[in-house]
Motif scaffolding. Structure first.
Motif, short mmCIF file in Angstrom:
data_model
loop_
_atom_site.label_atom_id
_atom_site.label_comp_id
_atom_site.label_asym_id
_atom_site.label_seq_id
_atom_site.Cartn_x
_atom_site.Cartn_y
_atom_site.Cartn_z
N ALA A 1 0.85 -1.18 0.00
CA ALA A 1 0.00 0.00 0.00
C ALA A 1 0.88 1.23 0.00
O ALA A 1 2.09 1.17 0.28
N GLY A 2 0.28 2.36 -0.29
CA GLY A 2 1.03 3.60 -0.33
C GLY A 2 1.19 4.25 1.02
O GLY A 2 1.79 5.33 1.12
N THR A 3 0.68 3.64 2.06
CA THR A 3 0.76 4.17 3.42
C THR A 3 0.69 3.00 4.38
O THR A 3 0.22 1.91 4.00
N PRO A 4 1.13 3.15 5.62
CA PRO A 4 1.00 2.04 6.58
C PRO A 4 -0.45 1.64 6.78
O PRO A 4 -1.32 2.49 7.01
N VAL A 5 -0.72 0.36 6.68
CA VAL A 5 -2.05 -0.19 6.96
C VAL A 5 -1.87 -1.33 7.94
O VAL A 5 -0.77 -1.87 8.11
N MET A 6 -2.94 -1.69 8.60
CA MET A 6 -2.86 -2.82 9.53
C MET A 6 -3.73 -3.96 9.00
O MET A 6 -4.70 -3.74 8.27
N ALA A 7 -3.35 -5.16 9.36
CA ALA A 7 -3.99 -6.37 8.85
C ALA A 7 -4.82 -7.03 9.94
O ALA A 7 -4.37 -7.15 11.08
N HIS B 1 -5.81 -10.11 14.85
CA HIS B 1 -5.52 -8.68 14.67
C HIS B 1 -4.20 -8.37 15.35
O HIS B 1 -3.63 -9.25 16.03
N PRO B 2 -3.66 -7.17 15.21
CA PRO B 2 -2.33 -6.88 15.77
C PRO B 2 -2.21 -7.11 17.27
O PRO B 2 -1.12 -7.40 17.76
N GLY B 3 -3.32 -6.99 18.01
CA GLY B 3 -3.24 -7.26 19.45
C GLY B 3 -3.28 -8.73 19.78
O GLY B 3 -2.88 -9.14 20.87
N SER B 4 -3.77 -9.56 18.87
CA SER B 4 -3.83 -11.01 19.03
C SER B 4 -3.58 -11.62 17.65
O SER B 4 -4.52 -11.98 16.93
N VAL C 1 -1.24 -12.82 11.42
CA VAL C 1 -1.08 -11.50 10.82
C VAL C 1 0.00 -10.73 11.56
O VAL C 1 0.45 -11.14 12.63
N SER C 2 0.41 -9.60 10.99
CA SER C 2 1.46 -8.80 11.59
C SER C 2 0.95 -8.03 12.79
O SER C 2 -0.21 -7.63 12.85
N ALA D 1 -7.02 -1.92 7.25
CA ALA D 1 -7.56 -0.71 7.87
C ALA D 1 -6.45 0.30 8.07
O ALA D 1 -5.28 -0.06 8.29
N LEU D 2 -6.80 1.56 8.01
CA LEU D 2 -5.85 2.63 8.30
C LEU D 2 -5.78 2.82 9.81
O LEU D 2 -6.82 2.94 10.48
N PRO D 3 -4.58 2.83 10.40
CA PRO D 3 -4.47 3.05 11.85
C PRO D 3 -4.89 4.46 12.22
O PRO D 3 -4.65 5.41 11.47
N GLU D 4 -5.51 4.59 13.38
CA GLU D 4 -5.97 5.89 13.84
C GLU D 4 -4.98 6.51 14.80
O GLU D 4 -4.27 5.81 15.54
#
Length: 660
Positions: A24-30, A49-52, A60-61, A89-92
């Motif tokens: 992607a052209g920007t950091p995204v989360m999986a 998700h990133p927390g689990s 996932v990362s 998703a875009l991180p907030e």
């Protein structure tokens, strides 16, 4: 043949062990959700998700990045799972774009674990959406297929999860964003859009580009993020022919500006040039520490990143220019052969000679630009290397002779060097941020490198253990006294020679654990520490930890894995690799993956969790932005040098004083 999918199209999956690679052209989360045959997500326990980040069959990362991978083993999924949705998703709250329409369309490719692409999908048409269902993997009549979805949600993960019937979707989504923000706060950020004028760019307040330089993961490992870790990605497929790479550093007038104008901001001021102004017609003289930062260590760290980025771009530009020259030559020679008038006689020979002359001219121009930029980078390296602090310096740097135990933890740690074949003597420090976010694996097996193949097994294993001790010694040296503890598991005692500096200096609180009993004792103690700290942090009661608990960062060195490990010990080791770094417990494995092959794929997540380094030079570090394979050089203590032992003795003395 790769299937290029459009929205709604599906394609059969010939493999059950897959990767979904996203750029992607920007950091995204999986994230990924698992669903039953009716498409129902059973609850939050069905979501990775990133927390689990892992469930049976999928991983996932933990971090947001512009390059992500989903690891999927369809055979390992629970039987009731019939549908896997891959979400982006875009991180907030991290300062990035607030909608997918403001950045380049994400690209997802489904590949085998060997990298063979099965299907791909470009998520076009997104605008105000901040979360999207990219792909679905679904089971139909016993066979698995992939479907391109591309369904976006302007309300982000909360709206997406709500649409899938998840209760408390907003609270759950907020927790995921918090986990990602926590990782971003302690890691090198993903890259920013690169310059087009061939100069280094740094956006105020954000770190530079990704890659092994300050931190790599190999042709299985990519250089990272956490790396390992910082400009922007080149166009899909790498630099385009004739464009001079992502920064056009190889094109006419595209020389790299080594005064780093983009790094200068109003805070803090950049130090004045110590080596004098540039002479007219010559590039500016390099200056150590001319990057933006609040301290000299931070400025040097950012400068090393800039050197890595410049080397990556100028080599990418050179290779692109050479590919263009070869392609043009082939086209012109094909044109000569296809023209009946030029097949025989002098006209054909003249046309061929003219084509080769153009090729040679283009190649000479590309080499001239490369040599110019490489010479300037070499000059910069010669200035920067002697100025590096202990945490960034090689073991042969004179700075170690004036070593004093520090009172503060540095930003990063040097794990070795990286270089490219166009200039092997130009070595860029490979820095990783502290505290470590992933463990290390020193590969004692025979990799594809010529150096490893020329050694016998015993010699290679001994060298791997020496490398691990050098890493551990540097970690001990850069932490304040009492803030770093090292444990050693050496089941058969085979690492005694390599471990001598640690044992003789007195920096170990306990002698290396041997035998199955020693393995079990150490793993049980560290597992209990991880459990206690996790419970205290989740309850917001860190002050309630037992008074005797060592709250310092912990490093566990494991030699000769899996010798001396039973199934319970293997499970505990995997647990420490996954959960330990977040609460200050880190692994340093010395192992040959082939030795653990009897466990099968059960240990694959362990190897992926660890950052692989080698005891000999090896080109296993892959740069996802420009496609380079970087050669990693391990840290080497000069022969017959006592510098490592002298440093450890000072560390041991400081620890004894601190405990009084």
């Amino acid at each position: 043949m790769t299937a290029e999918l459009v929205r709604g199209q599906n394609h059969p999956l010939p493999h059950t062990r897959l990767e979904i690679r996203v750029t992607a052209g920007t950091p995204v989360m999986a994230c990924a959700t698992l669903a039953d045959a009716q498409g129902t997500v059973g609850g939050t326990e069905w979501i990775v998700h990133p927390g689990s980040p892992s469930l049976p069959g999928i991983e996932v990362s933990r971090q947001a990045a512009a390059g992500l991978r989903f690891h999927v083993d369809l055979d390992a999924l629970p039987q009731r799972v019939h549908l896997v949705r891959a979400l982006l998703a875009l991180p907030e709250g991290v300062g990035g774009p607030d909608r997918f329409g403001a950045t380049a369309a994400p690209f997802a490719a489904v590949t085998s674990t060997e990298g063979v692409e099965v299907a791909s999908f470009t998520l076009t048409g997104l605008d105000s959406e901040t979360a999207v269902v990219a792909l679905e993997l679904y089971r139909r009549q016993g066979a698995w297929k992939v479907r391109a979805v591309g369904q976006g949600y302007a309300g982000g993960l909360a709206e997406l999860f709500g649409d899938q019937g998840l209760s408390q979707a907003r609270v759950f989504a907020a927790g995921i964003h918090e986990a990602v923000a926590g990782h971003l706060a302690s890691a090198v950020q993903t890259p920013l859009p690169g310059a087009t004028d061939g100069r280094r760019r740094r956006s105020e307040g954000l770190p530079p580009a990704p890659g092994p330089a300050p931190a790599p993961q190999s042709a299985p490992d990519t250089v990272p993020s956490a790396g390992p870790s910082p400009s922007g990605p080149p166009p899909p497929g790498g630099p385009q022919p004739g464009t001079g790479g992502t920064g056009d550093v190889g094109g006419a007038g595209g020389a790299v500006n080594y005064t780093h104008p983009g790094r200068r901001t109003s805070t803090p001021p950049t130090p004045p040039p110590a080596t004098g102004p540039a002479q007219p017609g010559r590039p500016p003289r390099p200056v150590a520490g001319d990057a933006t930062g609040w301290s000299m260590d931070e400025r040097l760290y950012n400068q090393v990143w800039g050197m890595f980025e410049d080397l990556a771009r100028t080599v990418a530009a050179y290779r692109s220019a050479m590919d263009f020259a070869e392609s043009r030559l082939d086209q012109e020679l094909d044109g000569v052969l296809s023209d009946p008038r030029l097949r025989i006689g002098g006209a054909g020979n003249a046309a061929r000679e003219a084509a080769r002359a153009k090729h040679d001219q283009l190649a000479a121009q590309a080499r001239e630009a490369l040599d110019r930029d490489l010479a300037q980078l070499v000059a910069e390296s010669e200035v920067v290397e002697p100025a590096l602090p202990h945490a960034y310096a090689r073991w042969d740097n004179p700075v170690w002779h004036g070593y004093r135990v520090p009172m503060e933890i540095p930003m990063a740690l040097r794990l070795g060097d990286v270089h490219l074949p166009e200039r092997p003597d130009l070595r860029i420090p490979m820095l990783v941020r502290l505290p470590l976010e992933r463990g290390l694996w020193v590969d004692s097996g025979r990799s594809g490198s010529e150096a490893a193949l020329m050694m016998d097994d015993a010699q290679l294993r001994g060298l791997a253990m020496d490398t691990a001790v050098a890493h551990a010694a540097r970690l001990l040296a850069v932490y304040p006294p009492g803030e770093f503890t090292v444990h050693v598991i050496d089941p058969a005692g085979s690492g005694a020679r390599s471990l001598a500096p640690l044992t003789a200096s007195g920096v170990l609180d306990q002698p290396p654990a041997t035998g199955a009993g020693g393995v079990a004792t150490v793993l049980a103690a560290l597992t209990q520490r991880v459990d206690l700290v996790q419970m205290a942090l989740r309850a917001g009661a860190a002050e309630s930890l037992p008074p005797g608990l060592d709250t310092a960062e912990q490093l566990l060195i494991v030699n000769d894995f899996p010798h001396g490990f039973d199934d319970r010990a293997v499970t505990q080791l995997r647990y420490l690799a996954d959960e330990g770094p977040a609460v200050g417990v880190h692994l340093l494995m010395v192992a040959d993956r082939e030795d653990a092959s009897g466990y099968g794929p059960v240990l694959d997540p362990l190897w992926r969790t660890l950052l692989r380094v080698t005891p000999v030079p090896d080109d296993h570090l892959a740069d996802p932005w420009v496609g380079h394979a970087w050669t990693y050089e391990p840290p080497a203590v000069p022969p017959r040098s006592r510098v490592l032992l002298q440093v450890l003795e000072q560390v041991a003395s400081a620890r004894r004083t601190w405990r009084r």
